[in-house]
Design a protein around this motif. Sequence first.
Motif, mmCIF file in Angstrom:
data_model
loop_
_atom_site.group_PDB
_atom_site.id
_atom_site.type_symbol
_atom_site.label_atom_id
_atom_site.label_comp_id
_atom_site.label_asym_id
_atom_site.label_seq_id
_atom_site.Cartn_x
_atom_site.Cartn_y
_atom_site.Cartn_z
ATOM 1 N N ARG A 254 50.285 29.937 27.892
ATOM 2 C CA ARG A 254 49.570 29.405 29.033
ATOM 3 C C ARG A 254 49.424 30.696 29.987
ATOM 4 N N HIS A 255 48.266 31.052 30.581
ATOM 5 C CA HIS A 255 47.936 32.151 31.298
ATOM 6 C C HIS A 255 49.235 32.419 32.591
ATOM 7 N N SER A 256 49.149 30.924 33.185
ATOM 8 C CA SER A 256 50.240 30.952 34.265
ATOM 9 C C SER A 256 51.651 31.539 33.902
ATOM 10 N N ASP A 257 51.754 31.474 32.663
ATOM 11 C CA ASP A 257 53.110 31.993 32.177
ATOM 12 C C ASP A 257 53.460 33.652 32.329
ATOM 13 N N LEU A 258 52.148 34.078 32.616
ATOM 14 C CA LEU A 258 51.912 35.596 32.641
ATOM 15 C C LEU A 258 52.113 36.230 34.119
ATOM 16 N N LEU A 259 51.438 35.216 35.062
ATOM 17 C CA LEU A 259 51.593 35.415 36.555
ATOM 18 C C LEU A 259 52.724 35.876 37.021
ATOM 19 N N GLY A 260 52.790 36.846 37.889
ATOM 20 C CA GLY A 260 54.027 37.496 38.357
ATOM 21 C C GLY A 260 55.062 38.197 37.526
ATOM 22 N N LYS A 261 54.607 38.153 36.293
ATOM 23 C CA LYS A 261 55.663 38.850 35.312
ATOM 24 C C LYS A 261 55.449 40.388 35.383
ATOM 25 N N PRO A 262 56.412 41.260 35.174
ATOM 26 C CA PRO A 262 56.184 42.725 35.359
ATOM 27 C C PRO A 262 55.233 43.252 34.136
ATOM 28 N N TYR A 263 54.619 44.199 34.130
ATOM 29 C CA TYR A 263 53.887 44.578 32.930
ATOM 30 C C TYR A 263 54.926 45.202 31.920
ATOM 31 N N GLY A 264 54.713 44.756 30.632
ATOM 32 C CA GLY A 264 55.867 45.151 29.614
ATOM 33 C C GLY A 264 56.531 43.947 29.382
ATOM 34 N N SER A 265 56.679 43.003 29.998
ATOM 35 C CA SER A 265 57.491 41.988 29.847
ATOM 36 C C SER A 265 57.380 41.184 28.645
ATOM 37 N N MET B 79 41.872 43.487 39.902
ATOM 38 C CA MET B 79 42.174 44.117 38.781
ATOM 39 C C MET B 79 41.591 45.683 38.908
ATOM 40 N N SER B 80 42.563 46.598 38.530
ATOM 41 C CA SER B 80 42.143 47.916 38.595
ATOM 42 C C SER B 80 42.710 48.800 37.471
ATOM 43 N N PHE B 81 41.930 49.473 36.733
ATOM 44 C CA PHE B 81 42.241 50.293 35.593
ATOM 45 C C PHE B 81 43.024 51.618 36.201
ATOM 46 N N ASP B 82 42.321 51.865 37.314
ATOM 47 C CA ASP B 82 42.755 53.257 37.923
ATOM 48 C C ASP B 82 44.003 53.204 38.660
ATOM 49 N N ASN B 83 44.433 51.977 39.226
ATOM 50 C CA ASN B 83 45.711 52.122 39.785
ATOM 51 C C ASN B 83 46.937 50.926 39.294
ATOM 52 N N TYR B 84 47.609 51.750 38.549
ATOM 53 C CA TYR B 84 48.641 50.808 38.036
ATOM 54 C C TYR B 84 49.474 49.876 39.046
ATOM 55 N N HIS B 85 49.627 48.548 38.593
ATOM 56 C CA HIS B 85 50.247 48.041 39.548
ATOM 57 C C HIS B 85 51.458 47.059 38.611
ATOM 58 N N LYS B 86 52.586 46.700 39.558
ATOM 59 C CA LYS B 86 53.476 46.396 38.508
ATOM 60 C C LYS B 86 53.633 44.962 37.974
ATOM 61 N N VAL B 87 53.037 44.017 38.447
ATOM 62 C CA VAL B 87 53.165 42.430 38.145
ATOM 63 C C VAL B 87 51.656 42.121 37.913
ATOM 64 N N VAL B 88 51.549 40.931 36.669
ATOM 65 C CA VAL B 88 50.334 40.418 36.496
ATOM 66 C C VAL B 88 49.849 39.622 37.654
ATOM 67 N N GLU B 89 48.565 39.760 38.104
ATOM 68 C CA GLU B 89 47.912 38.816 39.012
ATOM 69 C C GLU B 89 46.930 38.314 38.343
ATOM 70 N N GLU B 90 46.494 37.133 39.334
ATOM 71 C CA GLU B 90 45.235 36.561 38.835
ATOM 72 C C GLU B 90 44.020 37.393 38.718
ATOM 73 N N ASN B 91 43.226 37.151 37.448
ATOM 74 C CA ASN B 91 42.019 37.704 37.133
ATOM 75 C C ASN B 91 42.410 39.375 36.810
ATOM 76 N N ASP B 92 43.502 39.674 36.421
ATOM 77 C CA ASP B 92 43.733 40.908 35.801
ATOM 78 C C ASP B 92 43.396 40.913 34.333
ATOM 79 N N THR B 93 42.601 41.986 33.939
ATOM 80 C CA THR B 93 42.551 42.204 32.256
ATOM 81 C C THR B 93 43.872 42.525 31.925
ATOM 82 N N VAL B 94 44.499 41.962 30.826
ATOM 83 C CA VAL B 94 45.711 42.314 30.235
ATOM 84 C C VAL B 94 45.675 42.459 29.017
ATOM 85 N N ILE B 95 46.547 43.420 28.072
ATOM 86 C CA ILE B 95 46.632 43.705 26.697
ATOM 87 C C ILE B 95 47.838 42.469 26.490
#
Length: 332
Positions: A44-55, A1-17
Amino acid sequence: MSFDNYHKVVEENDTVILYLGYENMHSIKVRGGHTFQTKYGALRHSDLLGKPYGSKIQCPKGYLYVLHPTPELWTQNLPHRTQILYSTDISIVTFQLDVRPGSVVVESGTGSGSLSHALIRSLLPSGHLHTFEFHKERAEKAEQEFKEHGLESYVTVNHRDVCQNGFDLEHVADAVFLDLPVPWEALPSAKTALKKEGGRICSFSPCIEQVQRTCEVLTELGFEDISTMECLVRNFDVRTVNLPIPDLGGGDSIETSSIKKEKNTVDEESDKKQEIVKSNADGDKSSAENAKQTFDFIGKKEDKNFYFKSGVAPTQMPGHTGYLTFATLYPA
Ligand code: SAM
């Protein structure tokens, strides 16, 4: 996870809002196999994995949005270990301290790391934050969070009492920020930490006696341009103003008299709203309550198809949690 570098999809261990509404947000660390309970049922956390941020994410009884974290969203959702600085004050601090890419900043105490995240974002990609905290667990927890957020190379967490032992830094900092009960004790060492070519300092204190003492010591130490600010939150009263209908002669048609009638009703409602805003401003309600009441009032009228819109979303971010004293150290 990186706050400094925006990435497009949710990955394992990401901190998300997780955004369920302006007043209903949560931060979670995404781990496959885990679930998180929301007011719309289990997610389910697994429902978030691979989803673009903002989904938009569907839950059993409603939906939410998954957002990439920012310092502002983190400030609204972080685990509180202490009182924290909010984005209202933080914006003034980063601006007045002139924090920019490449800046070296010294901060104490770290507390819950609310300000630290914003400072780091402002000094990226080549600056550094030296943050000091004398509470061991808070220092360790902050260090762990910075690591989880991919920020460890931009920040050094020091477990240290800066009033007793100073910062042990010589002429490295462009800016120093203090959020301490007795900031004047740390000022001599803060001065040494500032670069030889000078820099800016800020001290946050909730009470005016602390501010006075800080100003006295800043003056003794040769700081200049001393000024104290407070950030007060004020709600904008946004209205559509209806202009008078021009008299073009020929008497009132049925159409114009009905418009006039509606306009009069609108003006009355607008006056009532002004009274509410004024009485709230005169009373001792918080700005958030004032804004909410105004918003609710207008919301009801809008439902009845009135053709003016007004009001603003409720203000959640507190203003004036303390006084911000700034000063400049010029080269000797
Ligand atoms: N600005 C922080 C934030 O936005 O999350 C909150 C800081 S909190 C109000 C103040 C912190 O200063 C506390 O965590 C406290 O343990 C720490 N502190 C108090 N005196 C200190 C000292 N002499 N040296 C280092 N840290 C100190």
